[in-house]
Design a protein around this motif. Structure first.
Motif, PDB file in Angstrom:
ATOM      1  N   ASP A  10     -12.217   1.597   2.368  1.00 49.09           N
ATOM      2  CA  ASP A  10     -12.958   2.462   1.429  1.00 49.09           C
ATOM      3  C   ASP A  10     -14.340   2.829   1.944  1.00 49.09           C
ATOM      4  O   ASP A  10     -15.115   3.477   1.243  1.00 49.09           O
ATOM      5  CB  ASP A  10     -13.116   1.758   0.070  1.00 49.09           C
ATOM      6  CG  ASP A  10     -11.778   1.520  -0.619  1.00 49.09           C
ATOM      7  OD1 ASP A  10     -10.829   2.260  -0.316  1.00 49.09           O
ATOM      8  OD2 ASP A  10     -11.687   0.606  -1.448  1.00 49.09           O
ATOM      9  N   ASP A  13      -4.469  -5.279   5.998  1.00 56.82           N
ATOM     10  CA  ASP A  13      -4.722  -6.191   4.872  1.00 56.82           C
ATOM     11  C   ASP A  13      -4.364  -7.634   5.252  1.00 56.82           C
ATOM     12  O   ASP A  13      -5.081  -8.575   4.898  1.00 56.82           O
ATOM     13  CB  ASP A  13      -3.907  -5.766   3.644  1.00 56.82           C
ATOM     14  CG  ASP A  13      -4.551  -4.602   2.891  1.00 56.82           C
ATOM     15  OD1 ASP A  13      -5.796  -4.542   2.839  1.00 56.82           O
ATOM     16  OD2 ASP A  13      -3.814  -3.763   2.353  1.00 56.82           O
ATOM     17  N   ASP A  28       0.852  -1.195   0.000  1.00 62.43           N
ATOM     18  CA  ASP A  28       0.000   0.000   0.000  1.00 62.43           C
ATOM     19  C   ASP A  28       0.879   1.233   0.000  1.00 62.43           C
ATOM     20  O   ASP A  28       1.945   1.250   0.609  1.00 62.43           O
ATOM     21  CB  ASP A  28      -0.898   0.017   1.249  1.00 62.43           C
ATOM     22  CG  ASP A  28      -2.314  -0.444   0.919  1.00 62.43           C
ATOM     23  OD1 ASP A  28      -2.810  -0.105  -0.162  1.00 62.43           O
ATOM     24  OD2 ASP A  28      -2.911  -1.139   1.752  1.00 62.43           O
ATOM     25  N   THR A  29       0.396   2.258  -0.686  1.00 61.41           N
ATOM     26  CA  THR A  29       1.136   3.513  -0.803  1.00 61.41           C
ATOM     27  C   THR A  29       0.380   4.625  -0.097  1.00 61.41           C
ATOM     28  O   THR A  29      -0.841   4.714  -0.214  1.00 61.41           O
ATOM     29  CB  THR A  29       1.288   3.881  -2.296  1.00 61.41           C
ATOM     30  OG1 THR A  29       1.998   2.834  -2.957  1.00 61.41           O
ATOM     31  CG2 THR A  29       2.055   5.189  -2.468  1.00 61.41           C
ATOM     32  N   HIS A  81     -17.496  -5.231  -2.033  1.00 63.39           N
ATOM     33  CA  HIS A  81     -16.473  -6.106  -2.619  1.00 63.39           C
ATOM     34  C   HIS A  81     -16.723  -7.569  -2.235  1.00 63.39           C
ATOM     35  O   HIS A  81     -16.602  -8.473  -3.058  1.00 63.39           O
ATOM     36  CB  HIS A  81     -15.067  -5.695  -2.157  1.00 63.39           C
ATOM     37  CG  HIS A  81     -14.624  -4.360  -2.687  1.00 63.39           C
ATOM     38  ND1 HIS A  81     -14.768  -4.003  -4.013  1.00 63.39           N
ATOM     39  CD2 HIS A  81     -14.026  -3.308  -2.082  1.00 63.39           C
ATOM     40  CE1 HIS A  81     -14.280  -2.787  -4.187  1.00 63.39           C
ATOM     41  NE2 HIS A  81     -13.843  -2.335  -3.038  1.00 63.39           N
ATOM     42  N   VAL A  88      -2.706  13.406  -0.100  1.00 63.27           N
ATOM     43  CA  VAL A  88      -3.786  12.583  -0.649  1.00 63.27           C
ATOM     44  C   VAL A  88      -4.303  11.639   0.434  1.00 63.27           C
ATOM     45  O   VAL A  88      -5.501  11.567   0.692  1.00 63.27           O
ATOM     46  CB  VAL A  88      -3.302  11.781  -1.876  1.00 63.27           C
ATOM     47  CG1 VAL A  88      -4.421  10.877  -2.405  1.00 63.27           C
ATOM     48  CG2 VAL A  88      -2.804  12.722  -2.967  1.00 63.27           C
ATOM     49  N   HIS A  89      -3.373  10.927   1.079  1.00 61.15           N
ATOM     50  CA  HIS A  89      -3.766   9.955   2.098  1.00 61.15           C
ATOM     51  C   HIS A  89      -3.608  10.462   3.517  1.00 61.15           C
ATOM     52  O   HIS A  89      -4.060   9.835   4.463  1.00 61.15           O
ATOM     53  CB  HIS A  89      -2.967   8.668   1.934  1.00 61.15           C
ATOM     54  CG  HIS A  89      -3.200   8.005   0.620  1.00 61.15           C
ATOM     55  ND1 HIS A  89      -2.422   8.255  -0.470  1.00 61.15           N
ATOM     56  CD2 HIS A  89      -4.142   7.148   0.202  1.00 61.15           C
ATOM     57  CE1 HIS A  89      -2.866   7.557  -1.498  1.00 61.15           C
ATOM     58  NE2 HIS A  89      -3.913   6.881  -1.122  1.00 61.15           N
ATOM     59  N   ARG A  99     -12.391 -12.849   0.026  1.00 58.13           N
ATOM     60  CA  ARG A  99     -13.609 -12.042  -0.111  1.00 58.13           C
ATOM     61  C   ARG A  99     -14.753 -12.838  -0.726  1.00 58.13           C
ATOM     62  O   ARG A  99     -15.893 -12.387  -0.709  1.00 58.13           O
ATOM     63  CB  ARG A  99     -13.319 -10.834  -1.018  1.00 58.13           C
ATOM     64  CG  ARG A  99     -12.322  -9.854  -0.432  1.00 58.13           C
ATOM     65  CD  ARG A  99     -12.059  -8.703  -1.388  1.00 58.13           C
ATOM     66  NE  ARG A  99     -11.100  -7.749  -0.827  1.00 58.13           N
ATOM     67  CZ  ARG A  99     -10.647  -6.685  -1.472  1.00 58.13           C
ATOM     68  NH1 ARG A  99     -11.063  -6.427  -2.712  1.00 58.13           N
ATOM     69  NH2 ARG A  99      -9.794  -5.870  -0.901  1.00 58.13           N
ATOM     70  N   ALA A 140      -7.040  -9.034   7.427  1.00 54.42           N
ATOM     71  CA  ALA A 140      -8.249  -9.406   6.677  1.00 54.42           C
ATOM     72  C   ALA A 140      -8.095 -10.759   5.985  1.00 54.42           C
ATOM     73  O   ALA A 140      -9.087 -11.364   5.565  1.00 54.42           O
ATOM     74  CB  ALA A 140      -8.588  -8.321   5.658  1.00 54.42           C
ATOM     75  N   ALA A 163     -13.903 -12.128   4.427  1.00 54.62           N
ATOM     76  CA  ALA A 163     -13.446 -11.005   5.251  1.00 54.62           C
ATOM     77  C   ALA A 163     -12.782  -9.951   4.384  1.00 54.62           C
ATOM     78  O   ALA A 163     -12.254 -10.242   3.304  1.00 54.62           O
ATOM     79  CB  ALA A 163     -12.472 -11.484   6.331  1.00 54.62           C
ATOM     80  N   ILE A 164     -12.811  -8.711   4.888  1.00 57.73           N
ATOM     81  CA  ILE A 164     -12.162  -7.584   4.213  1.00 57.73           C
ATOM     82  C   ILE A 164     -11.868  -6.552   5.288  1.00 57.73           C
ATOM     83  O   ILE A 164     -12.520  -6.552   6.341  1.00 57.73           O
ATOM     84  CB  ILE A 164     -13.097  -7.000   3.116  1.00 57.73           C
ATOM     85  CG1 ILE A 164     -12.340  -6.063   2.166  1.00 57.73           C
ATOM     86  CG2 ILE A 164     -14.299  -6.270   3.729  1.00 57.73           C
ATOM     87  CD1 ILE A 164     -13.134  -5.691   0.916  1.00 57.73           C
ATOM     88  N   ASP A 165     -10.893  -5.690   5.061  1.00 57.36           N
ATOM     89  CA  ASP A 165     -10.726  -4.587   6.011  1.00 57.36           C
ATOM     90  C   ASP A 165     -11.390  -3.336   5.433  1.00 57.36           C
ATOM     91  O   ASP A 165     -11.470  -3.166   4.221  1.00 57.36           O
ATOM     92  CB  ASP A 165      -9.258  -4.342   6.387  1.00 57.36           C
ATOM     93  CG  ASP A 165      -8.448  -3.743   5.263  1.00 57.36           C
ATOM     94  OD1 ASP A 165      -8.716  -4.074   4.085  1.00 57.36           O
ATOM     95  OD2 ASP A 165      -7.542  -2.947   5.548  1.00 57.36           O
TER      96      ASP A 165
END
Lengths: 325, 325
Positions: free
Chosen positions: A214, A75, A47-48, A222, A53-54, A146, A78, A209-211
């Motif tokens: 978003d 991640d 991940d960036t 997703h 931006v972030h 997922r 998850a 599962a997902i974290d």
């Protein structure tokens, strides 16, 4: 970067390279060498974070370091993986020893907590851009994906939602928070907690599962999309961060929690038969887990009130963090 | 990035995700899952290219994609590893489908040649910054490291040196090249060849190895420093790229070859007893290998003439690629 790149790396990062006996060769050669566990699959997340931006440009470097690792460990969580090693690609406008010291402090505060060794990286000059790859391991075939949600499964989330989104909205001037509330929400934004213990305990129990990076609606979307199912979330069951700002309506609060990410909680699905096990996981990992709805055979994700009536959500209201001055 | 991020990834990258049966789960979940070979060590290299720093801003996107992977595969080659998978962290100023198409074309031209599967990544918006992590494997204990050179070992390089540096100097206006020579040198700069076959064949033969990214003097200096030895390079034995520009003196040519990197050839050391095996490797891999000097018991790396007299090198003359308009 000039020669001082090597000195900086040596000083701030190499000291943390030791401590795992599965690292054959860390920072300092053409590549790193590690020995994965022979019965495990390898889990890789990159991940960036881009300045402006972030994270706001005035974010404390220690928080940037912390969050950069946290979002990647999230991640791995998850997937149900145990973290092992990390590599770091730092693009920096200048070699600022103070910035690097604070950044590495925040990074290793979290890394040391989970025994994550830094094994390699690259430092280049350019606009502040930070990529981190986290490497984890888990027993072959046990990863949470997922795609496994089935109609009738319950939908769960860890922790509480909304704090990070509320910090972002307040920073953008949408409403005022008391200093204490701002500190609380800013900590949720800057130092999310990767739910590693919960993720690992859910192996063999959760069906998907997902974290939540978003926003719950998008991320549950997703799961739904990749599982070929739908979902129904009961608005009143959402575990919301407790904020008492008079200028934040209950409706807006819920909308932020549903549509803006950055809380990095886990959303997962499991059959009803797993409820007792999930309660035990919440207890043993000291992390609340809340059932918020059901997986359906439809192909849409919707939010309903306690009577099952759909609630309209304005999903297009969110803009990613805009550039700060 | 907006939703189109997913479409772009799907379109340009996901199609190349298949093709290896050690990839359990590629792009599209929270993390990738792979199954490393149980008897192997894992080899990890991450490198970043920044627009205007590592390549001229007008560089063809296909060349950027090619080089981004090539420089990382070159690191794996220097360890003797076989490449397996890659992850990609793309920070882009905008979602430009044409740019992405060309970029992915160049990237996969090289990836497909070596069977490297893309298994994950992250796309963010920001100043053009590209990080790629290459993952390779090799039998446990067989990696070529920088630290194994011993006094009396011979020093070798693959291929020829100087072409990439000459392209950079010509682009910066230092001298003129004919269009053909510029094409040749520009190809050396933009599409370096990772010496994977040579690196793999050198396992158990070379005592130390590195790829030449910072210039032969600096990189051989890394071998010397980490091995606790020195080295003596014979100037006339250096295999230089053949360039006939009237405005490039022989001395400057040699200086560029020694002090500017970007050729991504391998420099390695081996005892004299290995000479026959090294000739066989050069033959079977169709890559010239030249003996250029000896490892010494001193602690300095120096260049000498054919009589053994030291040649002074101006090492501080190099500036990393400056920003282009």
């Amino acid at each position: 970067m000039p020669l001082s790149e090597f000195q900086l790396i040596q000083h701030y990062f190499q000291a943390h390279a030791a401590g795992r006996d599965d690292v054959v060769l860390g920072i300092g050669d053409d590549a790193a060498l590690v020995t994965p566990h022979p019965d495990c699959e390898l889990v890789l997340a990159i991940d960036t974070l881009v300045a402006g931006v972030h994270f706001p440009l005035d974010t404390d470097a220690a928080d940037i370091g912390y969050k950069l690792l946290a979002v990647n460990l999230s991640d791995l969580a998850a997937m149900g993986a145990e973290p092992s090693w990390m590599t770091l690609a730092l693009t920096l406008p200048e070699s600022d020893p103070q910035w690097l010291e604070k950044f590495s402090q925040g990074l290793f505060e979290l890394a040391d907590q989970y025994g994550v060794a830094i094994i390699g990286g690259d430092t280049t000059r350019g606009p502040l851009t930070l990529s981190l790859q986290a490497h984890g391991q888990l027993p072959g075939g046990s990863a949470l994906q997922r795609s496994g949600a089935r109609p009738g499964d319950s939908v769960f989330v860890t922790g509480v939602l909304g704090g990070a989104a509320i910090a972002l909205a307040a920073l953008q001037g949408e409403f005022e928070l008391s200093p204490d509330e701002m500190d609380h929400c800013r900590a949720r934004l800057d130092r999310p907690t990767p739910r590693l213990a919960v993720g690992q305990a859910l192996r063999g129990i959760a069906t998907a599962a997902i974290d939540i990076s978003d926003g719950l609606m998008a991320d549950l979307g997703h799961i739904a999309g990749q599982s070929g199912v739908g979902a129904e979330i009961v608005a009143d069951q959402l575990p919301l961060d407790v904020i008492e700002s008079a200028s934040l309506s209950a409706e807006r609060h819920r909308q932020l929690a549903l549509t803006v990410g950055d809380d990095y909680e886990l959303c997962f699905t499991a059959p009803d038969s797993a409820i007792e096990k999930i309660r035990a996981i919440a207890f043993s990992s000291d992390c609340s887990i809340t059932e918020i709805g059901k997986i359906t055979a439809s192909e849409s994700v919707r939010v309903v009130d306690w009577q099952g009536k759909p609630i309209e959500l304005q999903l297009d209201g969110y803009q990613h963090f805009p550039e700060q001055k």
